[in-house]
Design a protein around this motif. Sequence first.
Motif: not given
Ligand SMILES: [Zn+2]
Length: 176
Positions: A51, A99, A141, A145
């Motif tokens: 991310q 998210c 979760h 990723h």
């Molecule tokens: Zn996320």
Amino acid sequence: MLEIKTIGDEVLKQKAKKVAKKDIASRMDFINEMKEIMHKNGKAVGIAAPQVGISEQIIVIEIKDTPTYLNTKPLPLTIMINPRVTPLTKEKADGYEGCSSAIAIMGIVPRYKKILVEYIDEKGKNHKLELEDFQARVVQHEVDHLKGIMFFERVKDTKTFITRENHRKYVLKIEE
Ligand SMILES: [Zn+2]
């Protein structure tokens, strides 16, 4: 300063690489930046390295006892390197997820109710942790990723997509 990558960025679709124990020390700068970015977004309960554009198997999780997650057990700031999830139940529970990489929407995602997560911490120490409910959801979760999977790919009923505003208004029933 690193910044959050959003939907459409290739790094969010890639499988992240494992981090060798000897390399962990050299990752501490960006792990600390991940913490800062997560803290800046007050509602975030976790962040994964992809991310912030780094395709490595590192996640940071912190669940505070906030009103939004009233029925949630807190989890102190935890850094998980090379985490591996094993479901401990067949049963899945439905719950809303959002998210930081897809801020516009939330949706209902089924996740295993109870999991075992094995990981190494920032000091290279091995851990095994059994987690349930929201804590287990957050780990699933974030680990997704690392596999290049976004939560909305796991939403079964696309009619459950909802904006954050409407989630607060209609689901949490919080008056602004
Ligand atoms: Zn996320």
